[in-house]
Scaffold this motif. Structure first.
Motif, mmCIF file in Angstrom:
data_model
loop_
_atom_site.group_PDB
_atom_site.id
_atom_site.type_symbol
_atom_site.label_atom_id
_atom_site.label_comp_id
_atom_site.label_asym_id
_atom_site.label_seq_id
_atom_site.Cartn_x
_atom_site.Cartn_y
_atom_site.Cartn_z
ATOM 1 N N ALA A 5 1.011 -1.185 0.015
ATOM 2 C CA ALA A 5 -0.101 0.023 -0.117
ATOM 3 C C ALA A 5 0.853 1.416 -0.011
ATOM 4 N N VAL A 6 0.712 2.123 -0.745
ATOM 5 C CA VAL A 6 1.276 3.543 -1.021
ATOM 6 C C VAL A 6 0.193 4.458 -0.303
ATOM 7 N N ILE A 7 0.969 5.114 0.854
ATOM 8 C CA ILE A 7 0.173 6.377 1.071
ATOM 9 C C ILE A 7 0.837 7.778 0.626
ATOM 10 N N THR A 8 0.285 8.557 -0.377
ATOM 11 C CA THR A 8 1.143 9.695 -0.885
ATOM 12 C C THR A 8 0.381 10.934 -0.125
ATOM 13 N N ILE A 9 1.437 11.609 0.202
ATOM 14 C CA ILE A 9 0.831 13.037 0.824
ATOM 15 C C ILE A 9 1.091 14.075 -0.279
ATOM 16 N N ASN A 10 0.313 14.954 -0.553
ATOM 17 C CA ASN A 10 0.206 15.994 -1.237
ATOM 18 C C ASN A 10 -0.491 17.445 -0.757
ATOM 19 N N ASN A 11 0.238 17.839 0.101
ATOM 20 C CA ASN A 11 -0.278 19.299 0.554
ATOM 21 C C ASN A 11 0.902 20.476 0.417
ATOM 22 N N PRO A 12 0.805 20.878 -0.712
ATOM 23 C CA PRO A 12 1.828 21.866 -0.934
ATOM 24 C C PRO A 12 1.649 23.249 0.083
ATOM 25 N N PRO A 13 2.741 24.010 -0.023
ATOM 26 C CA PRO A 13 4.077 23.914 -0.732
ATOM 27 C C PRO A 13 4.980 22.850 0.011
ATOM 28 N N VAL A 14 5.079 22.530 1.236
ATOM 29 C CA VAL A 14 6.211 21.702 1.970
ATOM 30 C C VAL A 14 5.646 20.547 2.398
ATOM 31 N N ALA B 75 9.549 6.771 2.055
ATOM 32 C CA ALA B 75 10.440 6.909 1.114
ATOM 33 C C ALA B 75 10.746 8.680 0.882
ATOM 34 N N ILE B 76 11.983 9.195 1.285
ATOM 35 C CA ILE B 76 12.108 10.583 1.531
ATOM 36 C C ILE B 76 12.778 11.230 0.347
ATOM 37 N N HIS B 77 12.250 12.235 0.002
ATOM 38 C CA HIS B 77 13.078 13.344 -0.758
ATOM 39 C C HIS B 77 12.979 14.737 -0.227
ATOM 40 N N GLY B 78 13.756 15.793 -0.556
ATOM 41 C CA GLY B 78 13.540 17.099 -0.009
ATOM 42 C C GLY B 78 14.102 17.025 1.384
ATOM 43 N N THR B 79 13.276 17.711 2.160
ATOM 44 C CA THR B 79 13.434 17.743 3.662
ATOM 45 C C THR B 79 12.496 17.164 4.594
ATOM 46 N N ALA B 80 13.160 16.144 5.313
ATOM 47 C CA ALA B 80 12.386 15.374 6.206
ATOM 48 C C ALA B 80 12.574 16.118 7.306
ATOM 49 N N PHE B 81 11.872 17.335 7.914
ATOM 50 C CA PHE B 81 12.025 17.922 8.883
ATOM 51 C C PHE B 81 11.065 17.811 10.179
ATOM 52 N N GLY B 82 11.258 18.098 11.138
ATOM 53 C CA GLY B 82 10.440 18.379 12.320
ATOM 54 C C GLY B 82 9.441 16.958 12.330
ATOM 55 N N GLY B 83 8.240 17.156 12.307
ATOM 56 C CA GLY B 83 7.277 16.230 12.389
ATOM 57 C C GLY B 83 7.260 15.136 11.255
ATOM 58 N N GLY B 84 8.098 15.568 10.204
ATOM 59 C CA GLY B 84 8.203 14.721 8.950
ATOM 60 C C GLY B 84 9.407 13.702 9.280
ATOM 61 N N LEU B 85 10.425 14.286 9.871
ATOM 62 C CA LEU B 85 11.333 13.050 10.382
ATOM 63 C C LEU B 85 10.725 12.233 11.293
ATOM 64 N N GLU B 86 10.050 13.040 12.381
ATOM 65 C CA GLU B 86 9.553 11.934 13.473
ATOM 66 C C GLU B 86 8.560 11.163 12.798
ATOM 67 N N THR B 87 7.820 11.331 11.651
ATOM 68 C CA THR B 87 7.035 10.316 11.002
ATOM 69 C C THR B 87 7.902 9.201 10.359
ATOM 70 N N LEU C 238 11.215 7.300 -6.763
ATOM 71 C CA LEU C 238 11.370 7.105 -5.310
ATOM 72 C C LEU C 238 10.214 6.187 -4.786
ATOM 73 N N LYS C 239 9.071 6.388 -5.571
ATOM 74 C CA LYS C 239 7.944 5.462 -5.030
ATOM 75 C C LYS C 239 8.156 3.997 -5.512
ATOM 76 N N GLU C 240 8.474 3.904 -6.680
ATOM 77 C CA GLU C 240 8.785 2.568 -7.328
ATOM 78 C C GLU C 240 10.036 2.017 -6.157
ATOM 79 N N ALA C 241 11.214 2.837 -5.918
ATOM 80 C CA ALA C 241 12.143 2.179 -5.297
ATOM 81 C C ALA C 241 11.703 1.960 -3.804
ATOM 82 N N GLY C 242 10.626 2.768 -3.284
ATOM 83 C CA GLY C 242 9.969 2.095 -2.138
ATOM 84 C C GLY C 242 9.370 1.120 -2.052
ATOM 85 N N ILE C 243 8.787 0.974 -3.157
ATOM 86 C CA ILE C 243 7.936 -0.474 -3.514
ATOM 87 C C ILE C 243 8.856 -1.636 -3.501
#
Ligand code: 3HC
Ligand code: NAI
Length: 693
Positions: free
Chosen positions: A17-26, A97-109, A181-186
């Protein structure tokens, strides 16, 4: 594909299962993201077909943290720490599966998953401390369990990120991947399942912290090591206490302790100030009525006139960002000296291991020196940094007008002079503006961009964009004597000077200003800069304290005598009865009756003078918004971020109280304390500076 919430989707392909987050900008972890992850996990747990969950993000980055805009508002469940508890206890394999900045709550996730993979450019950090808080969703309990106490303390208390290579070495991620990245995660998830690898629940793995248990010295030692840097800030201490809890308490108890420490900070005014600063900094680059799609000029080559203190530092900024730089001087000797200082600065950086010797050579190879102004014919941007003299600056700009190519931006680094007058000697005033750097220019983050009466919008927008590239915090200001920062500090300087004459001592004033949170007091600073900078023994007439001290041969740290005295080779200021006597005699000569002055009066006169002048600056439209003034003070003058800047501080105290005191000073000390109309208006309307932003 299932749309979980407006910011999250669930896609199930076979057993993954892939959960994709899309909440621009960050992809900040606002309510729709948290709810999406929680619902996604819920659905997957109930689906027997699914064996693993991959969490990934769309857009420019993995989740860059909690949504800071939600802080201080009524909490919306599920809270992040609740979502992450569910993730932690998820019976199926989980992977970020991480790109950009896994910061704060993102890294905690990510830390709440069993595995983490990332692209080579990814960055990982817990920057909460910079917002006056601490990682409040398990970061202080999980990160030490993954990378050990020492490294976790460093990352959590500094807020600084690390890159993917370091993260891999530290065991923060399991693999660096290239391609989709998503494919690499799978594929990674499939591999783990195929190999039947054990799932690693960070919360249950104490291996990396075991050695530190019972060893409180680590924390005492660490506290001492950061004490100077973190003076006055509350958050770093709470961060340390939370990490201490990770070794002294069972995981769930540690989480509770973390929450307590987090909540304590969130309620305090330091965090409110630091969150305000975060948004204020971003706001500063936005100019009202400026269209977004304004065309930018292409800047590749930069010319700098004057290779002295400022010119050299300014050149370093551009070279560091990869621009080609030409420095113009009047004599070979001065050019060699200027280039020598730049090279030496780089060599010092290299000797500290922060740069290779090849890098030093590479950067120096981007700089060309010249004694001929005509060599600026093909540069895209010129910054003039010669002596602070109007006639000289006009002469140079008039020559530049005949030399520079069409479309080149022509800037002055003047500290005080009228940019419109400088622009008036050219036939293209729309290309002229002020780029006011702060000393040392290669270190200080602030850049005041001085908008002349005729400066073209694209010239201004290009300057803002260049500022970002050279990593400066830019604030657009209008033309007046000293612009924003120097105009305001002149007010503080006047008051601290008068306080000396009225009976406060040099070290009392410095102590009070230092304890307020500034890096140093005004007189220690003057001694450091040198009292004789700009002083001339021929024209000196003993009419100011500085002249009196210089005439007595007291030039500051450089000759061991200034406002203070200094032992040979030492930078420690020692109060000196001789300088106090010179000041007292001068005060008597001027007819002052010295009196005992309380610390509270010093604070009010030094700081309210800034607030009053800031209000006048706003009234005149010299600054766009109060928060711009605060950003100038934090990044250019060492105002402590935890007090938000002078205008924020005015609101914190209450403008009515500030105005009342200013009125008392007005009655006692005269018109220099005339209250700003804006201040009176805001108080009459029951408003604060915050209502203007
Ligand atoms: N919450 C809300 N908005 C945010 C945000 C956040 N965490 N991070 C960034 N934004 C907004 C910015 O305000 C800006 O908005 P604007 O376009 O309206 O001005 C926009 O996103 C883009 O931000 P930047 O201009 O900073 O973009 P950059 O590309 O230069 O930088 C970044 C991106 C590195 C992610 C940078 O924005 C950043 O460092 N963000 C803050 C990260 C952070 O502090 N995270 C921790 C949050 S607290 C937390 O997680 C608590 C938890 O422990 C419980
Ligand atoms: P500086 O005296 O260290 O350097 C000025 C340099 O300009 C000298 O090396 C001089 O040889 C050179 N110069 C003089 N005339 C020239 C000409 N016609 N062509 C080429 N080069 C010439 O002075 P500093 O401190 O670097 O100041 C430069 C400008 O920056 C001034 O306008 C000053 O007000 C401003 N400024 C200074 C700050 C500081 O803290 N020193 C901070 C911000 C701005």
């Amino acid at each position: 594909m299932i749309q979980l919430t407006e910011a999250a989707t669930l896609d199930i392909q076979d057993e993954i299962a892939v959960i994709t987050i899309n909440n621009p900008p960050v992809n900040a972890l606002g309510y729709p993201v948290r709810k999406g992850i929680a619902d996604g996990i819920d659905q997957v747990v109930q689906n027997d077909q699914v064996k693993a969950i991959v969490i990934t993000c769309k857009g420019r980055t993995f989740m860059a943290g909690a949504d800071i805009r939600e802080f201080g508002k009524p909490p919306l469940e599920p809270m992040l720490y609740q979502v992450l508890e569910t993730l932690d206890e998820c019976p199926k394999m989980t992977l970020s599966a991480i790109h950009g900045t896994a910061f704060g709550g993102g890294l905690e996730t990510a830390l709440s998953c069993h595995f983490r993979i990332a692209v080579p450019t990814a960055q990982f950090g817990l920057p909460e401390v910079k917002l006056g808080i601490l990682p409040g969703a398990g970061g202080t309990q999980r990160l030490p369990r993954v990378i050990g106490i020492d490294k976790a303390l460093k990352m959590i208390t500094s807020g600084n990120p690390i890159g993917a290579t370091e993260a891999l070495q530290d065991g923060l991620i399991d693999e660096i991947v290239e391609g989709d990245l998503k494919e690499a995660g799978i594929q990674f998830a499939k591999k783990v399942l195929a190999e039947n690898r054990p799932l690693i629940r960070v919360s249950q793995n104490d291996e990396k912290i075991a050695a530190a248990k019972g060893n409180n010295e680590i924390f005492d030692h660490f506290r001492k090591s950061i004490a100077r840097k973190t003076r006055g800030f509350q958050a770093p201490e709470n961060c340390i206490k939370a990490v201490e809890a990770s070794i002294n308490l069972p995981f769930k108890e540690g989480l509770k302790r973390e929450r307590e420490l987090f909540t304590e900070l969130l309620k305090g005014h330091q965090s409110a100030a630091q969150r305000y600063v975060f948004f204020a900094e971003r706001q500063a680059s936005k100019i009202p009525d400026f269209p977004k799609d304004i065309p930018l000029l292409d800047i590749k080559k930069v010319g700098i006139i004057g290779g002295g203190t400022m010119g050299g530092g300014i050149a370093m900024n551009f070279v560091n960002a990869g621009y080609l730089v030409t420095i113009i001087e009047t004599k070979q000797e001065f050019l060699n000296r200027g280039l020598g200082v730049i090279k030496k600065n780089y060599e010092i950086t290299a000797s500290k291991g922060k740069m290779s010797t090849e890098d030093v050579d590479k950067r120096m190879s981007l700089i060309t020196g010249s004694l001929n102004l005509k060599d600026l014919a093909d540069v895209d941007l010129v910054i003039e940094a010669v002596f602070e003299n109007m006639d000289l600056k006009k002469e140079i700009f008039s020559k530049l007008d005949g030399i520079c190519k069409e479309g080149a931006i022509m800037a002055t680094n003047t500290s005080f002079l009228n940019v419109n007058e400088i622009a008036s000697v050219t036939n293209r005033p729309e290309y002229v503006l002020g780029l006011h750097f702060f000393s040392p220019a290669n270190v200080m983050r602030l850049l005041e961009i001085v908008r002349g009466a005729k400066t073209d919008k694209s010239v201004l927008a290009t300057s803002l964009s260049v500022a970002k590239k050279i990593k400066k915090v830019a604030v657009v200001v209008g033309v007046c004597y000293g612009f924003v920062g120097n105009r305001m500090i002149a007010q503080r300087g006047r008051e601290t000077g008068l306080l000396l004459l009225e009976g406060a001592t040099v070290d009392q004033i410095d102590r009070v200003i230092f304890n307020f949170g500034f890096p140093m007091g005004p007189f220690v600073l003057s001694d450091l800069v040198g009292l004789n900078v700009g002083w001339d023994d021929k024209s000196s007439s003993g009419s100011t304290i500085r002249e009196v001290l210089c005439e007595a041969g007291r030039f500051g740290q450089k000759n061991g005598l200034g406002y203070y005295k200094y032992e040979q080779g030492s930078r420690t200021p020692i109060p000196d009865p001789d300088s106090l006597k010179l000041i007292a005699d001068f005060s008597a000569k001027k007819g002052y009756e010295q009196r005992e002055i309380g610390d509270d009066e010093i604070i009010k006169r030094a700081i309210y003078a800034l607030i009053n002048e800031g209000a006048k600056i706003l009234e005149e439209g010299i600054a766009v918004r109060p928060s711009d003034i605060d950003i100038i003070w934090i990044n250019g003058y060492g105002w402590p971020a935890y007090l938000g800047g002078p205008m924020f501080y005015g609101d914190l105290i209450g403008l009515d109280k500030v105005l009342e005191t200013i009125k008392q000073f007005h009655a006692k000390f005269g018109d220099v304390w005339k209250p700003a109309n804006l201040l009176e208006k805001l108080v009459a309307e029951g408003k604060g500076f915050k209502d203007l932003t």
